[in-house]
Design a protein around this motif. Structure first.
Motif, PDB file in Angstrom:
ATOM      1  N   MET A  70      24.686   3.635  30.519  1.00 47.81           N
ATOM      2  CA  MET A  70      24.504   2.402  30.721  1.00 47.81           C
ATOM      3  C   MET A  70      22.994   2.023  30.613  1.00 47.81           C
ATOM      4  O   MET A  70      22.264   2.883  31.331  1.00 47.81           O
ATOM      5  CB  MET A  70      24.877   1.772  32.234  1.00 47.81           C
ATOM      6  CG  MET A  70      24.556   0.517  32.596  1.00 47.81           C
ATOM      7  SD  MET A  70      24.825   0.567  34.393  1.00 47.81           S
ATOM      8  CE  MET A  70      26.145  -0.597  34.432  1.00 47.81           C
ATOM      9  N   LYS A  71      22.462   1.253  30.020  1.00 47.36           N
ATOM     10  CA  LYS A  71      21.047   0.717  30.081  1.00 47.36           C
ATOM     11  C   LYS A  71      20.841  -0.668  30.414  1.00 47.36           C
ATOM     12  O   LYS A  71      21.597  -1.635  29.983  1.00 47.36           O
ATOM     13  CB  LYS A  71      20.499   1.156  28.563  1.00 47.36           C
ATOM     14  CG  LYS A  71      19.093   1.359  28.826  1.00 47.36           C
ATOM     15  CD  LYS A  71      18.430   1.749  27.271  1.00 47.36           C
ATOM     16  CE  LYS A  71      17.023   1.804  27.204  1.00 47.36           C
ATOM     17  NZ  LYS A  71      16.245   1.774  25.948  1.00 47.36           N
ATOM     18  N   ILE A  72      19.779  -0.983  31.618  1.00 46.56           N
ATOM     19  CA  ILE A  72      19.744  -2.374  31.853  1.00 46.56           C
ATOM     20  C   ILE A  72      18.724  -2.811  31.354  1.00 46.56           C
ATOM     21  O   ILE A  72      17.373  -2.129  30.987  1.00 46.56           O
ATOM     22  CB  ILE A  72      19.453  -2.343  33.387  1.00 46.56           C
ATOM     23  CG1 ILE A  72      20.614  -1.598  34.034  1.00 46.56           C
ATOM     24  CG2 ILE A  72      19.188  -3.625  33.850  1.00 46.56           C
ATOM     25  CD1 ILE A  72      20.455  -1.529  35.405  1.00 46.56           C
ATOM     26  N   LYS A  73      18.372  -4.103  30.806  1.00 51.21           N
ATOM     27  CA  LYS A  73      17.399  -4.580  30.380  1.00 51.21           C
ATOM     28  C   LYS A  73      16.952  -5.829  31.299  1.00 51.21           C
ATOM     29  O   LYS A  73      17.906  -6.639  31.634  1.00 51.21           O
ATOM     30  CB  LYS A  73      17.460  -5.271  28.990  1.00 51.21           C
ATOM     31  CG  LYS A  73      17.302  -4.301  27.855  1.00 51.21           C
ATOM     32  CD  LYS A  73      17.398  -5.058  26.535  1.00 51.21           C
ATOM     33  CE  LYS A  73      16.097  -4.997  25.843  1.00 51.21           C
ATOM     34  NZ  LYS A  73      16.283  -5.489  24.411  1.00 51.21           N
ATOM     35  N   ALA A  74      15.849  -6.037  31.647  1.00 47.35           N
ATOM     36  CA  ALA A  74      15.326  -6.968  32.444  1.00 47.35           C
ATOM     37  C   ALA A  74      14.272  -7.927  31.736  1.00 47.35           C
ATOM     38  O   ALA A  74      13.161  -7.466  31.364  1.00 47.35           O
ATOM     39  CB  ALA A  74      14.430  -6.757  33.763  1.00 47.35           C
ATOM     40  N   ASP A  75      14.398  -9.295  31.632  1.00 47.94           N
ATOM     41  CA  ASP A  75      13.464 -10.154  30.908  1.00 47.94           C
ATOM     42  C   ASP A  75      12.559 -10.953  32.098  1.00 47.94           C
ATOM     43  O   ASP A  75      13.070 -11.704  32.644  1.00 47.94           O
ATOM     44  CB  ASP A  75      14.098 -11.106  30.105  1.00 47.94           C
ATOM     45  CG  ASP A  75      13.006 -11.983  29.094  1.00 47.94           C
ATOM     46  OD1 ASP A  75      12.001 -12.140  29.605  1.00 47.94           O
ATOM     47  OD2 ASP A  75      13.706 -12.707  28.322  1.00 47.94           O
ATOM     48  N   GLU A 105      15.972   2.293  34.609  1.00 49.42           N
ATOM     49  CA  GLU A 105      16.346   1.611  33.244  1.00 49.42           C
ATOM     50  C   GLU A 105      17.856   2.161  33.136  1.00 49.42           C
ATOM     51  O   GLU A 105      18.910   1.174  32.674  1.00 49.42           O
ATOM     52  CB  GLU A 105      15.444   1.857  32.289  1.00 49.42           C
ATOM     53  CG  GLU A 105      15.584   0.925  31.073  1.00 49.42           C
ATOM     54  CD  GLU A 105      14.742   1.196  29.875  1.00 49.42           C
ATOM     55  OE1 GLU A 105      14.880   2.446  29.403  1.00 49.42           O
ATOM     56  OE2 GLU A 105      13.930   0.451  29.693  1.00 49.42           O
ATOM     57  N   SER A 106      18.047   3.361  33.325  1.00 53.73           N
ATOM     58  CA  SER A 106      19.400   3.984  33.381  1.00 53.73           C
ATOM     59  C   SER A 106      19.893   4.569  34.523  1.00 53.73           C
ATOM     60  O   SER A 106      19.695   5.708  34.867  1.00 53.73           O
ATOM     61  CB  SER A 106      19.231   5.041  32.269  1.00 53.73           C
ATOM     62  OG  SER A 106      18.968   4.618  31.042  1.00 53.73           O
ATOM     63  N   GLY A 139      19.957 -15.263  34.360  1.00 53.35           N
ATOM     64  CA  GLY A 139      20.396 -14.640  32.969  1.00 53.35           C
ATOM     65  C   GLY A 139      19.412 -13.710  32.689  1.00 53.35           C
ATOM     66  O   GLY A 139      19.314 -13.346  31.441  1.00 53.35           O
ATOM     67  N   ALA A 140      18.489 -13.206  33.467  1.00 50.30           N
ATOM     68  CA  ALA A 140      17.250 -12.255  32.963  1.00 50.30           C
ATOM     69  C   ALA A 140      17.654 -10.885  32.879  1.00 50.30           C
ATOM     70  O   ALA A 140      17.060 -10.217  32.088  1.00 50.30           O
ATOM     71  CB  ALA A 140      16.108 -12.197  34.048  1.00 50.30           C
ATOM     72  N   LEU A 141      18.958 -10.637  33.361  1.00 46.29           N
ATOM     73  CA  LEU A 141      19.370  -9.241  33.170  1.00 46.29           C
ATOM     74  C   LEU A 141      20.502  -9.102  32.317  1.00 46.29           C
ATOM     75  O   LEU A 141      21.179 -10.028  32.181  1.00 46.29           O
ATOM     76  CB  LEU A 141      19.833  -8.654  34.817  1.00 46.29           C
ATOM     77  CG  LEU A 141      18.894  -8.882  35.674  1.00 46.29           C
ATOM     78  CD1 LEU A 141      19.507  -8.356  37.144  1.00 46.29           C
ATOM     79  CD2 LEU A 141      17.694  -8.030  35.662  1.00 46.29           C
ATOM     80  N   SER A 142      20.556  -7.911  31.556  1.00 39.72           N
ATOM     81  CA  SER A 142      21.490  -7.648  30.728  1.00 39.72           C
ATOM     82  C   SER A 142      21.478  -6.226  30.470  1.00 39.72           C
ATOM     83  O   SER A 142      21.080  -5.450  31.143  1.00 39.72           O
ATOM     84  CB  SER A 142      21.138  -8.267  29.171  1.00 39.72           C
ATOM     85  OG  SER A 142      19.945  -7.662  28.818  1.00 39.72           O
ATOM     86  N   LEU A 143      22.980  -5.709  29.979  1.00 40.13           N
ATOM     87  CA  LEU A 143      23.157  -4.491  29.936  1.00 40.13           C
ATOM     88  C   LEU A 143      23.489  -4.003  28.281  1.00 40.13           C
ATOM     89  O   LEU A 143      23.726  -4.802  27.726  1.00 40.13           O
ATOM     90  CB  LEU A 143      24.579  -4.371  30.506  1.00 40.13           C
ATOM     91  CG  LEU A 143      24.739  -4.344  32.136  1.00 40.13           C
ATOM     92  CD1 LEU A 143      26.179  -4.184  32.542  1.00 40.13           C
ATOM     93  CD2 LEU A 143      23.963  -3.387  32.710  1.00 40.13           C
ATOM     94  N   GLU A 144      23.210  -2.807  28.213  1.00 42.63           N
ATOM     95  CA  GLU A 144      23.312  -2.396  26.811  1.00 42.63           C
ATOM     96  C   GLU A 144      24.306  -1.180  26.760  1.00 42.63           C
ATOM     97  O   GLU A 144      24.358  -0.485  27.754  1.00 42.63           O
ATOM     98  CB  GLU A 144      21.926  -1.816  26.405  1.00 42.63           C
ATOM     99  CG  GLU A 144      20.957  -2.884  25.851  1.00 42.63           C
ATOM    100  CD  GLU A 144      19.589  -2.287  25.149  1.00 42.63           C
ATOM    101  OE1 GLU A 144      19.620  -1.294  25.273  1.00 42.63           O
ATOM    102  OE2 GLU A 144      18.995  -3.220  24.576  1.00 42.63           O
TER     103      GLU A 144
END
Ligand code: SF4
Length: 63
Positions: A1-6, A38-39, A58-63
């Motif tokens: 799991m990887k998180i992205k934050a905008d 991040e992971s 909606g700033a957070l998303s998963l990869e």
């Protein structure tokens, strides 16, 4: 799991830091999200997913 934050989308609501404080913090300057991991390890995946779902901007998303 990887998180992205905008951070350009984050409104500093703080739901993420409340929901998964081991993974998310907030900037002391403007309250925007600071990604601590991040992971995240498996033990924090459920809380991380919940935080991504709860984020109102909606700033957070998963990869
Ligand atoms: S919950 Fe979303 S809007 Fe609120 S601080 Fe975290 S990333 Fe930013």
């Amino acid at each position: 799991m990887k998180i992205k934050a905008d951070t350009s989308v984050c409104i500093g609501a703080g739901m993420c830091a409340l929901t998964a404080p081991e993974v998310f913090d907030q900037s002391e300057e403007d309250g925007t999200v600071v990604l601590l991991q991040e992971s995240p390890p498996e033990t924090l995946e459920d809380a991380s997913r919940r935080a991504v779902t709860l984020c109102p901007s909606g700033a957070l998303s998963l990869e």
